[in-house]
Design a protein around this motif. Sequence first.
Motif, PDB file in Angstrom:
ATOM      1  N   TYR A 139       0.857  -1.190   0.000  1.00 14.82           N
ATOM      2  CA  TYR A 139       0.000   0.000   0.000  1.00 14.82           C
ATOM      3  C   TYR A 139       0.891   1.237   0.000  1.00 14.82           C
ATOM      4  CZ  TYR A 139      -4.415   2.441   1.062  1.00 14.82           C
ATOM      5  OH  TYR A 139      -5.545   3.234   1.008  1.00 14.82           O
ATOM      6  N   ASN A 140       0.921   1.920  -1.119  1.00 14.24           N
ATOM      7  CA  ASN A 140       1.753   3.105  -1.289  1.00 14.24           C
ATOM      8  C   ASN A 140       1.022   4.327  -0.711  1.00 14.24           C
ATOM      9  OD1 ASN A 140       4.210   4.237  -2.745  1.00 14.24           O
ATOM     10  ND2 ASN A 140       2.613   5.480  -3.693  1.00 14.24           N
ATOM     11  N   ARG A 141       1.381   4.699   0.527  1.00 15.96           N
ATOM     12  CA  ARG A 141       0.705   5.826   1.176  1.00 15.96           C
ATOM     13  C   ARG A 141       1.479   6.252   2.433  1.00 15.96           C
ATOM     14  NH1 ARG A 141      -4.801   4.467   4.214  1.00 15.96           N
ATOM     15  NH2 ARG A 141      -4.147   6.378   5.246  1.00 15.96           N
ATOM     16  N   ASP A 142       1.158   7.443   2.909  1.00 17.25           N
ATOM     17  CA  ASP A 142       1.693   7.958   4.167  1.00 17.25           C
ATOM     18  C   ASP A 142       3.217   7.824   4.239  1.00 17.25           C
ATOM     19  OD1 ASP A 142      -0.860   8.732   5.095  1.00 17.25           O
ATOM     20  OD2 ASP A 142      -1.288   6.665   5.655  1.00 17.25           O
ATOM     21  N   ASN A 143       3.722   7.039   5.208  1.00 20.89           N
ATOM     22  CA  ASN A 143       5.169   6.899   5.362  1.00 20.89           C
ATOM     23  C   ASN A 143       5.695   5.616   4.706  1.00 20.89           C
ATOM     24  OD1 ASN A 143       3.791   5.377   7.238  1.00 20.89           O
ATOM     25  ND2 ASN A 143       5.367   5.554   8.820  1.00 20.89           N
ATOM     26  N   CYS A 144       4.995   5.167   3.673  1.00 25.19           N
ATOM     27  CA  CYS A 144       5.449   3.984   2.920  1.00 25.19           C
ATOM     28  C   CYS A 144       5.288   4.265   1.429  1.00 25.19           C
ATOM     29  CB  CYS A 144       4.656   2.748   3.334  1.00 25.19           C
ATOM     30  SG  CYS A 144       5.338   1.201   2.706  1.00 25.19           S
ATOM     31  N   VAL A 145       6.013   5.279   0.942  1.00 25.03           N
ATOM     32  CA  VAL A 145       5.951   5.669  -0.463  1.00 25.03           C
ATOM     33  C   VAL A 145       7.146   5.077  -1.198  1.00 25.03           C
ATOM     34  CG1 VAL A 145       5.895   7.602  -2.076  1.00 25.03           C
ATOM     35  CG2 VAL A 145       4.737   7.789   0.144  1.00 25.03           C
ATOM     36  N   LEU A 146       6.867   4.252  -2.185  1.00 20.91           N
ATOM     37  CA  LEU A 146       7.913   3.474  -2.853  1.00 20.91           C
ATOM     38  C   LEU A 146       8.472   4.175  -4.081  1.00 20.91           C
ATOM     39  CD1 LEU A 146       6.082   0.005  -2.852  1.00 20.91           C
ATOM     40  CD2 LEU A 146       7.555   0.946  -1.089  1.00 20.91           C
ATOM     41  N   THR A 147       9.766   4.004  -4.298  1.00 18.70           N
ATOM     42  CA  THR A 147      10.381   4.400  -5.559  1.00 18.70           C
ATOM     43  C   THR A 147      10.292   3.216  -6.519  1.00 18.70           C
ATOM     44  OG1 THR A 147      12.573   3.611  -4.914  1.00 18.70           O
ATOM     45  CG2 THR A 147      12.004   5.905  -4.358  1.00 18.70           C
ATOM     46  N   ALA A 148      10.548   3.487  -7.791  1.00 16.13           N
ATOM     47  CA  ALA A 148      10.533   2.418  -8.796  1.00 16.13           C
ATOM     48  C   ALA A 148      11.573   1.352  -8.477  1.00 16.13           C
ATOM     49  CB  ALA A 148      10.770   3.008 -10.182  1.00 16.13           C
ATOM     50  N   GLU A 149      12.717   1.772  -7.961  1.00 15.15           N
ATOM     51  CA  GLU A 149      13.791   0.831  -7.643  1.00 15.15           C
ATOM     52  C   GLU A 149      13.383  -0.116  -6.518  1.00 15.15           C
ATOM     53  OE1 GLU A 149      15.151   4.111  -9.898  1.00 15.15           O
ATOM     54  OE2 GLU A 149      14.157   4.146  -7.940  1.00 15.15           O
ATOM     55  N   THR A 150      12.716   0.426  -5.504  1.00 18.96           N
ATOM     56  CA  THR A 150      12.272  -0.411  -4.380  1.00 18.96           C
ATOM     57  C   THR A 150      11.188  -1.377  -4.833  1.00 18.96           C
ATOM     58  OG1 THR A 150      12.792   1.343  -2.796  1.00 18.96           O
ATOM     59  CG2 THR A 150      11.303  -0.385  -2.051  1.00 18.96           C
ATOM     60  N   LEU A 151      10.246  -0.885  -5.623  1.00 19.87           N
ATOM     61  CA  LEU A 151       9.175  -1.758  -6.104  1.00 19.87           C
ATOM     62  C   LEU A 151       9.726  -2.843  -7.011  1.00 19.87           C
ATOM     63  CD1 LEU A 151       6.170  -2.385  -6.126  1.00 19.87           C
ATOM     64  CD2 LEU A 151       5.890  -0.754  -7.999  1.00 19.87           C
ATOM     65  N   GLU A 152      10.725  -2.518  -7.809  1.00 18.35           N
ATOM     66  CA  GLU A 152      11.332  -3.515  -8.690  1.00 18.35           C
ATOM     67  C   GLU A 152      11.967  -4.647  -7.880  1.00 18.35           C
ATOM     68  OE1 GLU A 152      13.919  -3.568 -12.784  1.00 18.35           O
ATOM     69  OE2 GLU A 152      14.365  -1.985 -11.328  1.00 18.35           O
ATOM     70  N   LYS A 153      12.631  -4.305  -6.792  1.00 18.30           N
ATOM     71  CA  LYS A 153      13.219  -5.335  -5.926  1.00 18.30           C
ATOM     72  C   LYS A 153      12.129  -6.200  -5.294  1.00 18.30           C
ATOM     73  CE  LYS A 153      16.517  -4.534  -3.070  1.00 18.30           C
ATOM     74  NZ  LYS A 153      17.270  -3.917  -1.943  1.00 18.30           N
ATOM     75  N   LEU A 154      11.045  -5.554  -4.880  1.00 14.75           N
ATOM     76  CA  LEU A 154       9.945  -6.299  -4.261  1.00 14.75           C
ATOM     77  C   LEU A 154       9.275  -7.234  -5.270  1.00 14.75           C
ATOM     78  CD1 LEU A 154       8.344  -3.456  -2.116  1.00 14.75           C
ATOM     79  CD2 LEU A 154       9.527  -5.474  -1.243  1.00 14.75           C
ATOM     80  N   GLU A 156      10.592  -9.100  -7.243  1.00 13.34           N
ATOM     81  CA  GLU A 156      11.325 -10.365  -7.321  1.00 13.34           C
ATOM     82  C   GLU A 156      10.724 -11.410  -6.384  1.00 13.34           C
ATOM     83  OE1 GLU A 156      15.348  -9.389  -6.417  1.00 13.34           O
ATOM     84  OE2 GLU A 156      15.595  -8.051  -8.149  1.00 13.34           O
ATOM     85  N   LEU A 157       9.887 -10.974  -5.456  1.00 16.33           N
ATOM     86  CA  LEU A 157       9.255 -11.881  -4.498  1.00 16.33           C
ATOM     87  C   LEU A 157       7.941 -12.392  -5.088  1.00 16.33           C
ATOM     88  CD1 LEU A 157       9.780  -9.666  -1.303  1.00 16.33           C
ATOM     89  CD2 LEU A 157      11.288 -11.452  -2.218  1.00 16.33           C
ATOM     90  N   PRO A 158       7.803 -13.702  -5.277  1.00 15.15           N
ATOM     91  CA  PRO A 158       6.601 -14.230  -5.945  1.00 15.15           C
ATOM     92  C   PRO A 158       5.306 -13.990  -5.174  1.00 15.15           C
ATOM     93  CG  PRO A 158       7.937 -16.011  -5.025  1.00 15.15           C
ATOM     94  CD  PRO A 158       8.760 -14.772  -4.928  1.00 15.15           C
ATOM     95  N   GLN A 159       5.404 -13.795  -3.864  1.00 12.48           N
ATOM     96  CA  GLN A 159       4.186 -13.560  -3.073  1.00 12.48           C
ATOM     97  C   GLN A 159       3.528 -12.219  -3.381  1.00 12.48           C
ATOM     98  OE1 GLN A 159       7.156 -14.547  -1.830  1.00 12.48           O
ATOM     99  NE2 GLN A 159       6.968 -15.709   0.070  1.00 12.48           N
ATOM    100  N   LEU A 160       4.291 -11.272  -3.905  1.00  9.49           N
ATOM    101  CA  LEU A 160       3.742  -9.942  -4.180  1.00  9.49           C
ATOM    102  C   LEU A 160       2.858  -9.986  -5.419  1.00  9.49           C
ATOM    103  CD1 LEU A 160       3.685  -6.924  -3.410  1.00  9.49           C
ATOM    104  CD2 LEU A 160       5.565  -6.586  -5.032  1.00  9.49           C
ATOM    105  N   VAL A 161       1.584  -9.636  -5.247  1.00 11.31           N
ATOM    106  CA  VAL A 161       0.639  -9.708  -6.370  1.00 11.31           C
ATOM    107  C   VAL A 161       0.015  -8.362  -6.714  1.00 11.31           C
ATOM    108  CG1 VAL A 161       0.068 -12.121  -5.902  1.00 11.31           C
ATOM    109  CG2 VAL A 161      -1.317 -10.300  -4.871  1.00 11.31           C
ATOM    110  N   GLY A 162       0.118  -7.373  -5.820  1.00  6.32           N
ATOM    111  CA  GLY A 162      -0.588  -6.135  -6.101  1.00  6.32           C
ATOM    112  C   GLY A 162       0.060  -4.903  -5.497  1.00  6.32           C
ATOM    113  N   TYR A 163      -0.306  -3.761  -6.079  1.00  6.00           N
ATOM    114  CA  TYR A 163       0.172  -2.460  -5.641  1.00  6.00           C
ATOM    115  C   TYR A 163      -1.052  -1.564  -5.504  1.00  6.00           C
ATOM    116  CZ  TYR A 163       2.373   2.209  -6.180  1.00  6.00           C
ATOM    117  OH  TYR A 163       2.772   3.521  -6.041  1.00  6.00           O
ATOM    118  N   LYS A 164      -1.285  -1.069  -4.296  1.00  6.79           N
ATOM    119  CA  LYS A 164      -2.417  -0.185  -4.046  1.00  6.79           C
ATOM    120  C   LYS A 164      -1.892   1.229  -3.843  1.00  6.79           C
ATOM    121  CE  LYS A 164      -6.488   0.377  -1.088  1.00  6.79           C
ATOM    122  NZ  LYS A 164      -7.240  -0.132   0.087  1.00  6.79           N
ATOM    123  N   ASP A 165      -2.438   2.180  -4.598  1.00  7.07           N
ATOM    124  CA  ASP A 165      -1.934   3.543  -4.517  1.00  7.07           C
ATOM    125  C   ASP A 165      -2.874   4.440  -3.735  1.00  7.07           C
ATOM    126  OD1 ASP A 165      -0.002   5.624  -5.313  1.00  7.07           O
ATOM    127  OD2 ASP A 165      -1.749   6.469  -6.334  1.00  7.07           O
ATOM    128  N   GLY A 166      -2.327   5.110  -2.714  1.00  7.19           N
ATOM    129  CA  GLY A 166      -3.099   6.047  -1.922  1.00  7.19           C
ATOM    130  C   GLY A 166      -2.501   7.426  -1.915  1.00  7.19           C
TER     131      GLY A 166
END
Length: 311
Positions: A139-154, A156-166
């Motif tokens: 969940y991209n919001r508040d004090n957890c705002v992701l850069t493209a580089e961080t999301l790209e690393k994440l 790589e984890l098969p459990q990650l299925v979604g990105y929610k933007d707030g």
Amino acid sequence: MSKNNRQAPEGILGFPVAPFDESGKLDVKGLEANIDFLLDSGLTSIFVACGAGELHAISTEEYREMVEVAKSRTGGKVPLYTGVGGNIVHALEQAKISEELGADGYLILPPYLIDPSQDGIYNYLSEIITSTELNAIVYNRDNCVLTAETLEKLCELPQLVGYKDGIGNMETVAEFTHKFGDRLEWINGMPLAEVTMGAYLNLGFKTYSSAISNYIPHISALYFEALQNGDKETVREIYDSVILPIHKIRKQKKGYAVSLIKAGMKIVGLPVTTNVRAPIAPVEQDHYEQLKDVIERALEKYPAKTKIKTS
């Protein structure tokens, strides 16, 4: 970037509240009615104990009870997701409870208090994501705002299925959907998502969390169908008569993202109180009456087909 074989929920996502009785205790019957109403109204999934479910304010025992109730009521008919987040120790405990009780996945809410660096955000999210084999949505919001580089690393984890933007930064959203394509399910999590869904739809988002679906789900569905079909007249009518007026009330006070939902549920006859837990404040009477007027006018113009079960 290819998508893994895991499937994230799509369409309009249901986020039930945490109903509290007059003494402030968790109201299980109210939660059951809330979930049943969402299911009967055709929502595609249930996300329990998330932001609308006051994850910040419930005990571990209440969390477990809410997930148990949700698991029982959904009965495999739709995907069941939970909320995890805040304190990392608590978040990992919530993830384990979710796995133990048979949830399909979880939405990771921001960490508590700390405004972390990008490597800190990655460490927080990756530790939770890899702690179970359940699907995970960040969940991209508040004090957890992701850069493209961080999301790209994440990614790589098969459990990650979604990105929610707030956040609502359309430049970033456009960059992410272009860069990562269908690797993730893109979810609009902006306050009153219907307000911005037209813009998000054009950027590849076909999923959103709907606060108003807790009390007028058929109108949210009618709006989304019109939006997808290019029915501009219906979209404008619902936007002008329902969505913007509710959004205007919602902006009057912090915390209305939760408390206004409960007010709307009470107005339509669902068996819940308007009680919330601090630091969220209940809806002021004047705003309650304003919301009631909007809902009554909306139901007159767009009658509900789903009957509310009160027992």
